[in-house]
Design a protein around this motif. Structure first.
Motif, PDB file in Angstrom:
ATOM      1  N   ASN A   1       6.022  -6.959  14.257  1.00 16.44           N
ATOM      2  CA  ASN A   1       5.418  -7.434  13.021  1.00 16.44           C
ATOM      3  C   ASN A   1       6.489  -7.541  11.938  1.00 16.44           C
ATOM      4  O   ASN A   1       7.349  -6.687  11.807  1.00 16.44           O
ATOM      5  CB  ASN A   1       4.329  -6.448  12.569  1.00 16.44           C
ATOM      6  N   LYS A   2       6.439  -8.620  11.169  1.00 15.77           N
ATOM      7  CA  LYS A   2       7.466  -8.878  10.164  1.00 15.77           C
ATOM      8  C   LYS A   2       7.203  -8.183   8.836  1.00 15.77           C
ATOM      9  O   LYS A   2       8.022  -8.255   7.934  1.00 15.77           O
ATOM     10  CB  LYS A   2       7.582 -10.385   9.933  1.00 15.77           C
ATOM     11  N   VAL A   3       6.058  -7.537   8.671  1.00 12.64           N
ATOM     12  CA  VAL A   3       5.750  -6.880   7.409  1.00 12.64           C
ATOM     13  C   VAL A   3       6.484  -5.548   7.359  1.00 12.64           C
ATOM     14  O   VAL A   3       6.105  -4.590   8.010  1.00 12.64           O
ATOM     15  CB  VAL A   3       4.232  -6.660   7.250  1.00 12.64           C
ATOM     16  N   LEU A   4       7.565  -5.511   6.621  1.00 13.80           N
ATOM     17  CA  LEU A   4       8.378  -4.303   6.520  1.00 13.80           C
ATOM     18  C   LEU A   4       8.455  -3.874   5.064  1.00 13.80           C
ATOM     19  O   LEU A   4       8.616  -4.720   4.176  1.00 13.80           O
ATOM     20  CB  LEU A   4       9.790  -4.560   7.053  1.00 13.80           C
ATOM     21  N   PRO A   5       8.349  -2.598   4.795  1.00 16.53           N
ATOM     22  CA  PRO A   5       8.434  -2.130   3.408  1.00 16.53           C
ATOM     23  C   PRO A   5       9.857  -2.229   2.879  1.00 16.53           C
ATOM     24  O   PRO A   5      10.805  -2.513   3.620  1.00 16.53           O
ATOM     25  CB  PRO A   5       7.965  -0.671   3.507  1.00 16.53           C
ATOM     26  N   LYS A   6       9.998  -1.992   1.593  1.00 13.28           N
ATOM     27  CA  LYS A   6      11.297  -2.079   0.931  1.00 13.28           C
ATOM     28  C   LYS A   6      12.297  -1.121   1.560  1.00 13.28           C
ATOM     29  O   LYS A   6      11.946  -0.017   1.990  1.00 13.28           O
ATOM     30  CB  LYS A   6      11.124  -1.762  -0.556  1.00 13.28           C
ATOM     31  N   TYR A   7      13.560  -1.539   1.634  1.00 14.20           N
ATOM     32  CA  TYR A   7      14.673  -0.772   2.185  1.00 14.20           C
ATOM     33  C   TYR A   7      14.577  -0.614   3.706  1.00 14.20           C
ATOM     34  O   TYR A   7      15.199   0.275   4.281  1.00 14.20           O
ATOM     35  CB  TYR A   7      14.789   0.612   1.529  1.00 14.20           C
ATOM     36  N   THR A   8      13.774  -1.438   4.344  1.00 17.64           N
ATOM     37  CA  THR A   8      13.615  -1.378   5.791  1.00 17.64           C
ATOM     38  C   THR A   8      14.045  -2.704   6.397  1.00 17.64           C
ATOM     39  O   THR A   8      13.748  -3.767   5.861  1.00 17.64           O
ATOM     40  CB  THR A   8      12.145  -1.103   6.163  1.00 17.64           C
ATOM     41  N   SER A   9      14.753  -2.647   7.516  1.00 18.87           N
ATOM     42  CA  SER A   9      15.183  -3.866   8.191  1.00 18.87           C
ATOM     43  C   SER A   9      15.066  -3.691   9.690  1.00 18.87           C
ATOM     44  O   SER A   9      15.151  -2.577  10.215  1.00 18.87           O
ATOM     45  CB  SER A   9      16.628  -4.209   7.810  1.00 18.87           C
ATOM     46  N   ALA A  10      14.848  -4.807  10.398  1.00 18.26           N
ATOM     47  CA  ALA A  10      14.764  -4.808  11.855  1.00 18.26           C
ATOM     48  C   ALA A  10      15.963  -5.579  12.401  1.00 18.26           C
ATOM     49  O   ALA A  10      16.371  -6.594  11.834  1.00 18.26           O
ATOM     50  CB  ALA A  10      13.459  -5.445  12.309  1.00 18.26           C
ATOM     51  N   PHE A  11      16.542  -5.100  13.487  1.00 19.72           N
ATOM     52  CA  PHE A  11      17.699  -5.768  14.072  1.00 19.72           C
ATOM     53  C   PHE A  11      17.783  -5.429  15.557  1.00 19.72           C
ATOM     54  O   PHE A  11      17.127  -4.508  16.049  1.00 19.72           O
ATOM     55  CB  PHE A  11      18.986  -5.329  13.358  1.00 19.72           C
TER      56      PHE A  11
ATOM     57  N   ARG B   1      15.599  -2.436  16.919  1.00 16.15           N
ATOM     58  CA  ARG B   1      15.464  -1.181  16.190  1.00 16.15           C
ATOM     59  C   ARG B   1      15.068  -1.461  14.740  1.00 16.15           C
ATOM     60  O   ARG B   1      15.274  -2.559  14.226  1.00 16.15           O
ATOM     61  CB  ARG B   1      16.778  -0.396  16.225  1.00 16.15           C
ATOM     62  N   ILE B   2      14.512  -0.439  14.094  1.00 10.47           N
ATOM     63  CA  ILE B   2      14.143  -0.526  12.685  1.00 10.47           C
ATOM     64  C   ILE B   2      14.907   0.557  11.938  1.00 10.47           C
ATOM     65  O   ILE B   2      14.982   1.709  12.379  1.00 10.47           O
ATOM     66  CB  ILE B   2      12.631  -0.337  12.482  1.00 10.47           C
ATOM     67  N   ARG B   3      15.469   0.166  10.814  1.00 10.03           N
ATOM     68  CA  ARG B   3      16.318   1.080  10.056  1.00 10.03           C
ATOM     69  C   ARG B   3      15.819   1.231   8.631  1.00 10.03           C
ATOM     70  O   ARG B   3      15.456   0.252   7.982  1.00 10.03           O
ATOM     71  CB  ARG B   3      17.748   0.545  10.060  1.00 10.03           C
ATOM     72  N   PHE B   4      15.821   2.483   8.140  1.00 10.77           N
ATOM     73  CA  PHE B   4      15.571   2.764   6.735  1.00 10.77           C
ATOM     74  C   PHE B   4      16.940   2.991   6.103  1.00 10.77           C
ATOM     75  O   PHE B   4      17.647   3.934   6.467  1.00 10.77           O
ATOM     76  CB  PHE B   4      14.724   4.021   6.538  1.00 10.77           C
TER      77      PHE B   4
ATOM     78  N   HIS C   1      11.411   4.170  15.905  1.00  8.12           N
ATOM     79  CA  HIS C   1      10.989   3.372  17.051  1.00  8.12           C
ATOM     80  C   HIS C   1       9.546   2.903  16.935  1.00  8.12           C
ATOM     81  O   HIS C   1       9.128   1.997  17.647  1.00  8.12           O
ATOM     82  CB  HIS C   1      11.151   4.193  18.350  1.00  8.12           C
ATOM     83  N   ALA C   2       8.791   3.509  16.039  1.00  4.93           N
ATOM     84  CA  ALA C   2       7.377   3.137  15.897  1.00  4.93           C
ATOM     85  C   ALA C   2       7.247   1.735  15.316  1.00  4.93           C
ATOM     86  O   ALA C   2       8.099   1.275  14.548  1.00  4.93           O
ATOM     87  CB  ALA C   2       6.658   4.150  15.014  1.00  4.93           C
ATOM     88  N   GLU C   3       6.188   1.045  15.690  1.00  2.00           N
ATOM     89  CA  GLU C   3       5.938  -0.310  15.205  1.00  2.00           C
ATOM     90  C   GLU C   3       5.438  -0.287  13.756  1.00  2.00           C
ATOM     91  O   GLU C   3       4.653   0.587  13.377  1.00  2.00           O
ATOM     92  CB  GLU C   3       4.886  -1.005  16.076  1.00  2.00           C
ATOM     93  N   PRO C   4       5.882  -1.237  12.938  1.00  2.92           N
ATOM     94  CA  PRO C   4       5.368  -1.329  11.563  1.00  2.92           C
ATOM     95  C   PRO C   4       3.849  -1.461  11.559  1.00  2.92           C
ATOM     96  O   PRO C   4       3.278  -2.154  12.393  1.00  2.92           O
ATOM     97  CB  PRO C   4       6.033  -2.609  11.032  1.00  2.92           C
ATOM     98  N   GLY C   5       3.220  -0.792  10.612  1.00  4.02           N
ATOM     99  CA  GLY C   5       1.770  -0.862  10.503  1.00  4.02           C
ATOM    100  C   GLY C   5       1.050   0.253  11.223  1.00  4.02           C
ATOM    101  O   GLY C   5      -0.141   0.483  10.995  1.00  4.02           O
TER     102      GLY C   5
ATOM    103  N   ALA D   1       9.265 -13.582   1.978  1.00  5.36           N
ATOM    104  CA  ALA D   1       9.945 -13.261   3.233  1.00  5.36           C
ATOM    105  C   ALA D   1       9.010 -12.590   4.237  1.00  5.36           C
ATOM    106  O   ALA D   1       9.417 -12.247   5.340  1.00  5.36           O
ATOM    107  CB  ALA D   1      11.148 -12.362   2.957  1.00  5.36           C
ATOM    108  N   GLY D   2       7.762 -12.400   3.854  1.00  5.68           N
ATOM    109  CA  GLY D   2       6.799 -11.774   4.752  1.00  5.68           C
ATOM    110  C   GLY D   2       6.846 -10.262   4.753  1.00  5.68           C
ATOM    111  O   GLY D   2       6.314  -9.620   5.662  1.00  5.68           O
ATOM    112  N   ALA D   3       7.481  -9.673   3.743  1.00  7.47           N
ATOM    113  CA  ALA D   3       7.592  -8.212   3.663  1.00  7.47           C
ATOM    114  C   ALA D   3       6.525  -7.650   2.732  1.00  7.47           C
ATOM    115  O   ALA D   3       5.944  -8.363   1.911  1.00  7.47           O
ATOM    116  CB  ALA D   3       8.977  -7.810   3.171  1.00  7.47           C
ATOM    117  N   LEU D   4       6.279  -6.368   2.855  1.00  7.55           N
ATOM    118  CA  LEU D   4       5.317  -5.689   1.995  1.00  7.55           C
ATOM    119  C   LEU D   4       5.930  -5.487   0.614  1.00  7.55           C
ATOM    120  O   LEU D   4       7.084  -5.077   0.486  1.00  7.55           O
ATOM    121  CB  LEU D   4       4.947  -4.338   2.604  1.00  7.55           C
ATOM    122  N   PHE D   5       5.178  -5.784  -0.430  1.00 10.84           N
ATOM    123  CA  PHE D   5       5.638  -5.537  -1.798  1.00 10.84           C
ATOM    124  C   PHE D   5       5.736  -4.036  -2.048  1.00 10.84           C
ATOM    125  O   PHE D   5       4.935  -3.250  -1.525  1.00 10.84           O
ATOM    126  CB  PHE D   5       4.640  -6.106  -2.809  1.00 10.84           C
ATOM    127  N   SER D   6       6.694  -3.631  -2.874  1.00 10.16           N
ATOM    128  CA  SER D   6       6.649  -2.285  -3.435  1.00 10.16           C
ATOM    129  C   SER D   6       5.650  -2.323  -4.584  1.00 10.16           C
ATOM    130  O   SER D   6       5.277  -3.402  -5.059  1.00 10.16           O
ATOM    131  CB  SER D   6       8.031  -1.865  -3.956  1.00 10.16           C
TER     132      SER D   6
END
Length: 363
Positions: free
Chosen positions: A7-17, A25-28, A39-43, A261-266
């Motif tokens: 899922n492309k909805v990622l909170p602020k300061y989070t990126s997937a690569f 992987r997902i990084r804070f 490793h958990a899926e967004p949402g 960008a499809g991300a969650l707003f802060s």
């Protein structure tokens, strides 16, 4: 079978690569904070729990070993590690930390035991142009000084004897019906702006809760909300206007409203984004919080009881409701009251001095 789509909805300061081994992987990651991988899926609840834990605990203690003993730097670092701080709600910590760190940037190296009430008073007076910020700083200093007393650093709390600055502002302006109509005319159904507007107006929730609402929260004709500020779980029945707005806007994310960008707003960026949309409709100075007040006003004007209003807004006390409903249209309520009065006549000389008009007609 291909790899599950993330899922492309990622909170602020989070990126997937995708790393060198081809693993997604997902990084804070944020400056001044510990970088973490999840490793958990967004949402998912696991993702949300990990993100909130990182927000609460991931900040690095800057120059922890270099803090001058007895300084505000030293006091603040100890305060952040204390039970007093841990007992503060996460969302409130975020606000308090910003206020404390702005003070710390200027005065962190000074002695926390030598600041007097005169010093505090002068500091607050210098901020007279921003009275709310000044009053908030006075409160934060009061917390720090109270903590320093428990540490044995001080015997007094100089902030407690300094008066705050009286704020004349009435706060966020309440949207009136002409403002609501103006926004609706500019942003019709089928736009992201209108859906955000209707979510706020017809659920009466705070922007921090509106921003994360999504299809997964819709259950049996209601929206499930766990208020971020209070932690209170609620079920808000979906108003027909909101139902029509949701149906008119296709949603491909876990949240109804996302960034370009499809991300969650802060919470902060969501409020700023909505204010821009209101400005585009010619409504300068009108915020999403004003819609929460407008919803409360409408409920009061409809004649709902305080208990009914609290069941929707999530307020706990009647005094809290009163702050939001005091702007209910006096003329409208007065007409309704007079209509009730007009159904009553006062008799003289009978068993009762009062009867309804219908009772008099029957006689």
């Amino acid at each position: 079978m291909g790899r599950p789509r993330m899922n492309k909805v990622l909170p602020k300061y989070t990126s997937a690569f995708t790393d060198a081994h081809g693993i997604r992987r997902i990084r804070f990651r944020r400056t001044g904070w510990e970088t973490r991988y999840i490793h958990a899926e967004p949402g998912t609840p696991e993702f949300t729990a990990a993100y909130r834990e990182w927000e609460a605990e991931g900040r690095k203690e800057i120059a922890k070993d270099l803090a001058k003993p007895g300084s505000f730097d030293d006091l603040i670092e100890r305060f952040y590690r204390s039970k007093h701080w841990q007992d503060i709600k996460e969302t409130t910590q975020y606000t308090y930390r910003g206020e404390i760190e702005r003070f710390r940037a200027k005065y962190g190296g000074r002695s926390a035991s030598k600041m007097t009430a005169k010093h505090v008073g002068n500091l607050i007076a210098q901020m007279s142009g921003t009275p709310s910020a000044a009053n908030n700083l006075r409160k934060r200093l009061g917390q720090l000084f109270k903590f320093s007393i428990q540490l044995g650093w001080r015997a007094d709390n100089p902030a407690s004897v300094v008066s705050g600055i009286r704020v004349k502002s009435q706060g966020y302006p309440t949207w009136q019906e002409e403002h609501i109509a103006q926004f609706e005319a500019h942003w019709p159904r089928g736009t992201k702006q209108r859906l955000a507007f209707d979510l706020a107006l017809y659920t009466a929730q705070r922007r921090s809760d509106v921003r994360i609402m999504g299809p997964q929260h819709v259950r049996d004709g209601a929206i499930a909300v766990k208020q971020l500020k209070t932690g209170r779980p609620m079920m808000i029945p979906i108003h027909p206007e909101l139902a029509a707005s949701i149906a008119s806007m296709p949603v491909a994310h876990l949240a109804f409203i996302t960034t370009e960008a499809g991300a969650l707003f802060s919470t902060k960026s969501f409020g700023m984004w909505f204010a821009k949309q209101a400005k585009a409709a010619g409504l300068v100075g009108y915020s999403m919080h004003g819609l929460r007040k407008a919803a409360s006003r409408r409920m009061a004007e409809t004649g709902l009881t305080n208990q009914e209003i609290k069941a929707i807004t999530g307020h706990v006390t009647d005094s809290e409701v009163a702050r939001y409903t005091r702007e209910a249209e006096q003329a409208l309520i007065a007409r309704r009251a007079m209509a009730k009065m007009s159904q009553v006549v006062w008799l003289r000389g009978g068993d009762s001095d009062l009867a309804t008009v219908s009772q008099v007609s029957e006689n």
